[in-house]
Motif scaffolding. Structure first.
Motif, PDB file in Angstrom:
ATOM      1  N   HIS A   1     -10.093  -2.992   2.966  1.00 27.55           N
ATOM      2  CA  HIS A   1      -8.786  -3.648   3.039  1.00 27.55           C
ATOM      3  C   HIS A   1      -8.910  -5.155   3.024  1.00 27.55           C
ATOM      4  CE1 HIS A   1      -4.696  -3.328   5.462  1.00 27.55           C
ATOM      5  NE2 HIS A   1      -4.549  -4.008   4.161  1.00 27.55           N
TER       6      HIS A   1
ATOM      7  N   TYR B   1      -5.852   1.214  -1.339  1.00 25.00           N
ATOM      8  CA  TYR B   1      -6.808   0.470  -1.071  1.00 25.00           C
ATOM      9  C   TYR B   1      -7.153   0.026  -2.862  1.00 25.00           C
ATOM     10  CZ  TYR B   1      -6.856   0.897   3.772  1.00 25.00           C
ATOM     11  OH  TYR B   1      -6.559   0.651   5.062  1.00 25.00           O
TER      12      TYR B   1
ATOM     13  N   ALA C   1      -6.118  -7.423   8.007  1.00 26.62           N
ATOM     14  CA  ALA C   1      -7.009  -6.325   7.616  1.00 26.62           C
ATOM     15  C   ALA C   1      -7.894  -6.069   8.839  1.00 26.62           C
ATOM     16  CB  ALA C   1      -7.744  -6.527   6.340  1.00 26.62           C
TER      17      ALA C   1
ATOM     18  N   ALA D   1     -10.130  -6.188  -0.621  1.00 23.02           N
ATOM     19  CA  ALA D   1      -8.694  -6.407  -1.450  1.00 23.02           C
ATOM     20  C   ALA D   1      -8.108  -7.868  -1.366  1.00 23.02           C
ATOM     21  CB  ALA D   1      -8.023  -5.285  -1.092  1.00 23.02           C
TER      22      ALA D   1
ATOM     23  N   ARG E   1      -3.372   6.930   0.750  1.00 15.37           N
ATOM     24  CA  ARG E   1      -4.968   6.415   1.009  1.00 15.37           C
ATOM     25  C   ARG E   1      -5.783   7.640   0.222  1.00 15.37           C
ATOM     26  NH1 ARG E   1      -5.689   4.712   6.619  1.00 15.37           N
ATOM     27  NH2 ARG E   1      -4.041   3.313   5.975  1.00 15.37           N
ATOM     28  N   PRO E   2      -6.836   7.250  -0.370  1.00 20.45           N
ATOM     29  CA  PRO E   2      -7.539   5.695  -0.701  1.00 20.45           C
ATOM     30  C   PRO E   2      -6.853   5.215  -1.826  1.00 20.45           C
ATOM     31  CG  PRO E   2      -9.364   7.259  -1.020  1.00 20.45           C
ATOM     32  CD  PRO E   2      -8.162   8.142  -0.515  1.00 20.45           C
TER      33      PRO E   2
ATOM     34  N   TYR F   1      -7.286  -3.631  -4.619  1.00 24.46           N
ATOM     35  CA  TYR F   1      -8.414  -4.169  -5.221  1.00 24.46           C
ATOM     36  C   TYR F   1      -8.037  -4.650  -6.477  1.00 24.46           C
ATOM     37  CZ  TYR F   1     -12.168  -1.858  -2.192  1.00 24.46           C
ATOM     38  OH  TYR F   1     -12.821  -1.330  -1.454  1.00 24.46           O
TER      39      TYR F   1
ATOM     40  N   ASN G   1     -12.360   1.710   5.874  1.00 18.81           N
ATOM     41  CA  ASN G   1     -11.068   1.289   5.135  1.00 18.81           C
ATOM     42  C   ASN G   1     -10.950  -0.092   5.524  1.00 18.81           C
ATOM     43  OD1 ASN G   1     -10.921   3.848   4.508  1.00 18.81           O
ATOM     44  ND2 ASN G   1      -9.238   4.547   5.928  1.00 18.81           N
TER      45      ASN G   1
ATOM     46  N   ARG H   1       0.822  -1.175   0.021  1.00 18.88           N
ATOM     47  CA  ARG H   1       0.176   0.012   0.118  1.00 18.88           C
ATOM     48  C   ARG H   1       0.651   1.244  -0.016  1.00 18.88           C
ATOM     49  NH1 ARG H   1      -3.058   0.961   4.417  1.00 18.88           N
ATOM     50  NH2 ARG H   1      -2.365  -0.597   5.679  1.00 18.88           N
TER      51      ARG H   1
END
Length: 810
Positions: free
Chosen positions: A148, A100, A185, A151, A96-97, A104, A144, A92
């Motif tokens: 997470h 995420y 997560a 994903a 953010r975001p 995905y 979030n 990551r």
């Protein structure tokens, strides 16, 4: 070594994902951050933890900022040796975001790669999955952890499918790492829902194994997966054990009370949440068409229709153009039964069309699995609208009653539909020769999905009344208002139905053109990429866009101290605040500045929640006093915020002269109705052995005071001429808090339903409460052992396979 022809597509793929992620959330390139309501509340209740971490470079594992005090495990906690988390942070790397969204894409690409989907089409599939509307709108709310966990779902499935395909080593590694990331997560509900999808997959493969007489191979695969999951659980042992420990004390566990706040007997005593709470957010059966037509049920509770809406035209002459414009940008278009809906869980007309085509075109286990998983998830997402199935799962399926908002079960459909859709497209494009069978199936899908969208386009506004239970309030505000709102609902219903119809026609047209060799494979893939992005991004931008971004400072410091906050903060002692300007039990803003009576969390401390419902909500000031509620914020008759000093607050600790033993939690909570908390303590008989007598001599010279405060350590000094019973205005939590008198560990126990109490010897003493959770040490041991196996097993496996291949005759 990896060949260049494999590296190049991989690099292109990652580059595409990075560019698209940053493009969609482009304000992050300016240093801006997405404002997320839940994250703002999180910053409130985690403020003390973050400050402690910065000052002491260690974890407190406890905070007193919310609900009187609670473990930090499910608020904000960093655990030792959490190397999975470190790898996750490397993945990551985007702001953010966008990070995420990148996850995905990456996770779904890996799943499609394992299923041997061509890499260019796998990119398209990854974008289709990542831009599923529900997956985007949860960013706006600040979910979030949910994003997470979602994903990493595809990576877990990629590992399991690899094992079933007898690619054991790769499957073992992907399953172990995918599941480790998934658990890390920290969204148990999403992981739990994934388990159902995996179980359905296992059943489908079991049936096939029985038919093909490969049952031993099947169970060999299962054994490999079990070992992988055990290791994944093991490397997350510390967080899992801590979470499990707290879960037993949270609202997700069985209550000890058999009475309601009204004093009536409870009809149902569950081991988890109530059925009403679990099913509050239940998808309507007809509402499910939102998956195909985005604003089939109006969209969200705050739709932006702007000046083109009938509402604006209606309001502009009545309340002025400025107010009319503001209102028309937040219209209550949603007309379903859910309490609040931010946006529809739109999967995409193009993907639904391809999914239905796949039901005819694709053969074998994958189609059966994905079809059953989709139907299963939709049925359970109906919740109270399909009570037979829902009640069965709540009553009999383990852990199902620990989670609320069953509408989110649709995440399984939102994974299964694009997966089958891309598998279908991959299979459809395998040959460019005309195929009568493919053309027949294409017609079936067009007639089915196209027919439904055509029906709603032509007749949909006559099939439903578009009325909401909320409309009565609108009519009271302004006569004729609700009729105008209904007109706008019909308008967007027609527009989105027509939009989906056209997307289906374009999709069918592309596949027809490919079959007729009017366009080639690459052009078809590019065209579908454009179509899918147009479809999903167009809808997503209605709900999460550049307007939702704020400056970094505003996001990181979401609350500004008011004049009242500043006045309270002049007091440097340790006390609590209750804020009636907000719902105290769903508020993180007060916790940002003060130790709050309330807080914001999905799994509140169970006994404290009950204390609030049975006592504080009934304005029992004695209970507020025993919690050392020194300041009360409230609105006056005109709604102006006011501050009241509570001079009757009991302080940090006090001595009581009497003890009343009770036999049950019911008697404990009822005993508080009339308790004089400064004089008497109510104690459950389970602690009777810790208390030598029922009364204690009144010592007019006795004193006890707090001399030092940290989140995880409190120091008191006492002076008494006789043995005394002290009650502390801190929350009792048996798993971790230890009490030391002059360095000697002594027992303490629960009093007044939620507080700490202990016997204080005569004389002058130093009393120290320390939070020393043993669960952290225990979890660390398991974690380190699991990491050792995680490294050794694949390495050993690799060398054994290599040696075996070397010894085989060429």
């Amino acid at each position: 070594m990896i060949k260049n022809n494999k590296i190049t597509p991989l690099l292109i793929t990652i580059l595409v994902f990075v560019i698209v992620s940053l493009a969609y959330f482009s304000p992050v390139l300016e240093g801006k951050k997405l404002f997320q309501s839940d994250i703002a509340q999180f910053r409130g209740i985690s403020k003390e933890i973050v400050d402690f971490r910065a000052e002491h470079n260690q974890e407190p594992y406890w905070t007193n900022r919310a609900f009187g005090g609670m473990p930090a495990y499910n608020v904000s906690a960093y655990y030792p040796h959490n190397y999975i988390k470190k790898v996750d942070l490397l993945l990551r790397f985007l702001p953010r975001p966008a990070d995420y969204l990148f996850l995905y894409f990456l996770g779904f690409f890996i799943l499609l790669y394992v299923l041997k989907v061509e890499w260019k089409l796998a990119i398209v599939g990854a974008l289709a999955f990542g831009f599923s509307t529900y997956f985007i709108i949860i960013f706006g709310a600040g979910h979030n952890a949910k994003a997470h966990a979602i994903a990493y779902m595809p990576i877990v499935l990629a590992g399991i499918l690899s094992v079933f395909k007898r690619n054991y080593l790769l499957g073992f590694i992907l399953t172990t790492l995918g599941m480790a990331f998934e658990i890390n997560a920290s969204h148990p509900q999403m992981t739990y829902y994934l388990l159902f999808m995996v179980l359905i997959l296992g059943i489908v493969y079991l049936i096939d194994a029985v038919k093909e007489k490969t049952i031993l191979t099947y169970f060999k695969s299962i054994a490999i997966m079990v070992v992988a999951v055990i290791l994944a659980v093991g490397v997350n042992a510390t967080s899992l054990l801590a979470t499990k420990e707290y879960a037993n004390e949270s609202t997700r566990s069985k209550s000890e009370l058999t009475i309601t706040p009204e004093g009536k007997q409870k009809e149902n005593i569950t081991t988890g949440l109530s059925k009403e709470y679990i099913t509050e957010y239940s998808y309507g059966k007809v509402e499910t068409f939102n998956l195909l037509i985005p604003r089939f049920y109006g969209g969200g509770n705050r739709e932006n229709l702007g000046k083109d809406s009938e509402t604006y035209q209606f309001l502009k002459d009545k309340i002025g153009r400025t107010q009319a414009k503001s209102y028309s940008e937040n219209l209550p278009m949603y007309w379903g039964e859910q309490t609040f809906v931010e946006a529809p869980a739109y999967i995409g007309a193009v993907l639904i069309f391809l999914f239905v085509l796949g039901l005819f075109l694709v053969k074998g286990k994958l189609k059966k699995w994905l079809l059953v998983a989709t139907i299963f998830s939709i049925l359970l997402s109906w919740g109270k609208n399909f009570p037979t199935m829902t009640n069965f799962f709540i009553d009999y399926v383990p852990l199902y009653n620990k989670f609320r908002a069953v509408s989110s079960f649709q995440v399984i459909a939102e994974l299964a539909v694009p997966l089958l859709a891309i598998i279908t497209l991959n299979q459809f494009l395998k040959t460019e020769k005309e195929n009568v069978e493919r053309l027949k199936y294409l017609k079936y899908a067009l007639y089915g999905v196209g027919g439904v969208t055509l029906l709603f386009t032509l007749f949909g506004t006559s099939l439903f009344n578009f009325e909401s239970f909320r409309d009565a309030g609108l009519e009271q505000q302004l006569p004729g208002f609700s009729e105008v709102i209904i007109t706008d609902r019909k308008s967007i219903f027609f527009k989105d139905s027509l939009r989906s119809l056209l997307l289906v026609l374009f999709s069918a047209g592309l596949l027809w053109a490919f079959l007729k060799r009017k366009i080639n494979k690459n052009v078809t893939i590019i065209a579908f990429a454009v179509l899918i992005l147009f479809d999903l991004v167009g809808v997503n931008k209605r709900y999460v866009n550049a307007d939702d971004f704020v400056s970094k400072k505003q996001e990181e410091k979401p609350f500004q101290a008011t004049a009242i906050d500043k006045e309270i903060l002049k007091d440097r002692s340790h006390y609590r605040v209750i804020n009636f300007l907000v719902d105290p039990m769903n508020d993180g803003s007060t916790s940002y500045f003060h130790n709050s009576i309330g807080g914001y969390h999905a799994a509140k401390p169970r006994r404290y929640q009950e204390l609030f419902e049975h006592q504080i909500a009934k304005n029992n000031y004695e209970v507020l006093n025993m919690l050392n509620t020194k300041y009360i914020i409230f609105p006056d008759n005109e709604g102006v915020p006011r501050l009241q000093l509570n001079s009757e607050a009991n302080g940090n600790a006090w001595f009581v002269n009497e003890v009343e033993f009770v036999n049950s939690a019911d008697e404990e909570i009822k005993g508080l109705d009339s308790l004089k908390t400064k004089q008497k303590g109510i104690i459950n008989v389970e602690f009777k052995n810790e208390i030598p007598k029922l009364s204690f001599a009144k010592d007019s010279l006795a004193s006890i005071k707090l001399t030092s405060y940290q989140a995880n350590e409190m120091v008191y000094e006492s002076s008494t001429t006789t043995e005394q019973l002290a009650v502390f205005s801190e929350i009792y939590y048996k798993n971790g808090w230890n009490a030391y008198v002059d360095g000697k560990l002594l027992p303490h126990f629960r009093a007044n339903y939620v507080l700490r109490a202990m016997i204080i010897p005569q004389g002058k003493h130093k009393i120290v409460f320390k939070f020393e959770p043993t669960v952290i040490k225990k979890g660390n041991t398991i974690t380190l052992i699991s990491y050792a196996f995680l490294l050794l097993i694949p390495l050993g496996w690799f060398f054994v396979e290599k040696k075996k291949n070397r010894n085989e005759p060429s």
